[in-house]
Write an enzyme that holds these catalytic residues in place. Structure first.
Site, short mmCIF file in Angstrom:
data_model
loop_
_atom_site.label_atom_id
_atom_site.label_comp_id
_atom_site.label_asym_id
_atom_site.label_seq_id
_atom_site.Cartn_x
_atom_site.Cartn_y
_atom_site.Cartn_z
N ALA A 196 1.08 30.85 -8.31
CA ALA A 196 1.92 29.05 -8.32
C ALA A 196 3.24 28.93 -8.61
CB ALA A 196 1.11 27.93 -8.88
N GLY A 200 4.75 24.62 -4.34
CA GLY A 200 3.11 24.51 -3.88
C GLY A 200 2.82 25.96 -4.55
N GLN A 201 1.19 26.49 -4.51
CA GLN A 201 0.60 27.22 -4.82
C GLN A 201 -0.45 28.36 -3.65
OE1 GLN A 201 -1.16 24.65 -8.08
NE2 GLN A 201 -2.83 24.86 -7.04
N ASP A 342 16.38 32.98 1.85
CA ASP A 342 16.12 32.81 0.65
C ASP A 342 15.01 34.45 -0.05
OD1 ASP A 342 15.46 31.57 -1.85
OD2 ASP A 342 13.90 30.80 -0.58
#
Length: 588
Positions: A196, A200-201, A342
């Site tokens: 998580a 989101g997860q 990222d």
């Protein structure tokens, strides 16, 4: 969004009617509906508990801010002044309390003892405030050379250990988005998320039709509303700061660039397309693993992708895979221009078959060709201490206005970089360069173009990951061999011109610079044997042999032409000297 991959053997391919073992416990997926009930959490995640008032947008308002448009966001929240004021009050008082506590610690001379406590409190605060603040924290949590250890340990938990939201809500979202009951989509699915994060997860599942094991990512409810409001507030604050402090950089443009990237990350259809493109461009690189995307089964809030098993790269300390990451990043930034913006530790893994796996493709960047070449030229001029040319590169890259005083800038850059570069290219720290440049940037009205912030962040994060394995690691030193090779072999007229300018100073051929470039280019290898050996082999005969071999290849044609021209000049002057000498009278 980070995908947590278990430190356990990969799941074997099982028939669709068998059980999938997760966390070492079998799950009966024939009774999926009852499994869903057991998956519902009694506790509410901190973000929902503290900031759920942000979720109350009408469907019309929510649809109007699917893409980043500051005017639309402003129009929505100007009609909701109470929510806006409540958010400003919440953020202000929350951070005010924390900074006040730090101030009291200073007064009572207990800062060192309270460091771990305040670090844990800060992490809790960021989670409560939501994904925008978590994302900012993630950006700095990959820099162990900049962040105190206590804070680093806590902030690193934000990469993949955020309290999940209800699985019942997640399963309902899957059904609404994909338009089918969940037991028709999957033959098996984990009852609780395996990871998580802020946006989101992730659940592990098996597709009913194909039987393939996949990762199913579901967007956190209310995340779009929270991020849009926080960006609106941050954009306003950035404007005030720039006016009050007279910043040269357009801080609001930097916020806009970051916000646009973050909004694209919220659209999982874009992420799936990004992953597909990333796989096409870089999936062929040796020992790089990029999972398959199920684009047709992905929606804006639900993403389905191939499941990958492995461990975080930052936990295994694999020097070879770090070098593979540097090479892959070089290809992203300076070859293709489509890069992962990222690459924090939660997004880079070592698969169980020893490959570097990229997981998240929500935040990507585009680096235009002219800027890529300008960046390469800047690296060349920095390493070779040509600070006059470096000042011009900064204008090309948009860091300096064309009206800047070049001589003064050159003098300042010499003072900033001289000592760092004197240590040699292999010892240049990217973080140190940025830190030393700060005062000079302010004095000469440097600007940070919006594209540049993502590029710098990508490189800085990569060096941060590497430092966790090797404190002496330097990302620029590892990247420079590939830069040298590209300059020596690329067909770009601009880079050829840069090479000639670098090799000739005031009309004099600098053979030492060519030798340095050729020698560095020989380090541009990613084979395991070479990286593990980490040899500093300086056998002059071996280097000479490699250089001669390179000049005889097709890629070495331009360098061969330069060397032949210089050889012709030497022969001409030698013959001229001999002819002149033969006509002179011999003294007796």
């Amino acid at each position: 969004m980070t995908l947590l991959l278990f430190a356990s053997p990969p799941i074997p391919a099982l028939p669709a009617n068998q059980q999938l073992k997760i966390y070492g416990k079998p799950i009966n997926h024939r009774h999926l509906k009852s499994s869903r009930v057991s998956a519902t959490r009694d506790d509410v995640d901190a973000f929902t508990e503290k900031s759920s008032y942000l979720f109350k947008l009408s469907s019309t308002d929510a649809d109007s801010i699917v893409e980043y448009d500051l005017r639309k966001i402003a129009s929505v929240y100007r009609r909701k002044p109470l929510i806006l004021l409540r958010r400003v009050f919440q953020v202000g008082t929350t951070f005010g309390w924390w900074f006040g506590s730090r101030f009291v610690d200073e007064l009572m001379e207990r800062s060192d003892q309270m460091f771990p406590v305040r670090a844990a409190e800060l992490r809790k605060i960021l989670v409560e405030l939501g994904p925008a603040y978590v994302k900012i924290a993630q950006a700095v949590s990959s820099r162990p050379d900049l962040i105190p250890p206590s804070y680093l340990d806590e902030l690193s938990l934000l990469q993949d250990q955020i309290t999940p939201f209800s699985s019942e809500v997640a399963f309902n979202t899957i059904e609404q988005e994909l338009g089918l009951p969940i037991d028709e989509l999957f033959s098996e699915i984990s009852p609780e998320p395996v990871a998580a994060a802020s946006l989101g997860q992730v659940y592990q599942a098996r597709l009913r039709q194909s039987g393939r094991v996949v990762a199913v990512k579901v967007q956190r409810p209310g995340v779009q509303a929270a991020i849009s409001l926080d960006i609106f507030i941050l954009h306003f604050i950035a404007g005030l700061i720039r006016k009050a402090r007279k910043f040269n950089t357009d801080l609001q443009a930097v916020v806009d660039e970051w916000a646009s990237s973050l909004f694209r990350e919220l659209d999982y259809k874009i992420e799936a397309k990004n992953g597909l493109k990333f796989r096409q461009l870089y999936g062929g690189i040796q020992d790089v693993l990029i999972p398959e995307m199920y684009v047709e089964q992905t929606t804006r809030k639900v993403l389905i992708m191939e499941w990958v098993e492995g461990q975080k790269l930052s936990e295994v300390k694999d020097l070879y895979l770090i070098e593979v990451g540097v090479y892959c990043s070089f290809n992203q930034l300076l070859e293709k221009g489509f890069y992962h913006a990222d690459p924090h530790p939660g997004n880079l893994f070592r698969s169980y078959d020893g490959k570097l796996a990229y997981i998240d493709f929500g935040m990507m960047g585009e680096f235009k060709e002219e800027l890529r070449e300008g960046f390469i030229e800047a690296c060349l001029h920095l390493v070779n201490r040509d600070f006059d040319a470096l000042a011009k590169d900064f204008v090309t890259l948009g860091l300096l206005p064309p009206t800047a005083e070049k001589e003064a800038v050159t003098k300042a850059l010499t003072g900033v970089f001289q000592n760092a570069v004197a240590k040699g290219v292999r010892n240049i720290s990217f973080g140190d360069l940025l830190g030393n440049l700060g005062a000079t940037m302010y004095k000469f009205k440097f600007r940070i173009p919006s594209y540049f912030s993502l590029v710098i962040r990508s490189l800085a994060v990569l060096e941060g990951i590497a430092i966790s394995s090797n404190p002496n690691y330097k990302v620029l030193g590892s990247t420079y061999p590939y830069i040298a090779r590209k300059v020596l072999t690329d067909s770009s007229p601009q880079l050829k011109s840069s090479l000639v300018a670098l090799l000739y100073k005031e009309g004099v051929f600098r053979i030492d610079r060519l030798e340095s470039l050729l020698t560095e280019s020989l380090r541009a290898r990613t084979e395991k044997a070479l990286v593990k050996k980490q040899t500093e082999d300086t056998d002059s005969r071996l280097i000479t042999k490699e250089i001669l071999s390179f000049t005889l290849t097709e890629k070495g044609a331009f360098v061969r032409e330069i060397l032949l021209q210089e050889f012709a000049k030497v022969c001409f002057y030698a013959l001229f000297y001999i002819s002149i000498s033969s006509t002179l009278p011999i003294e007796t």
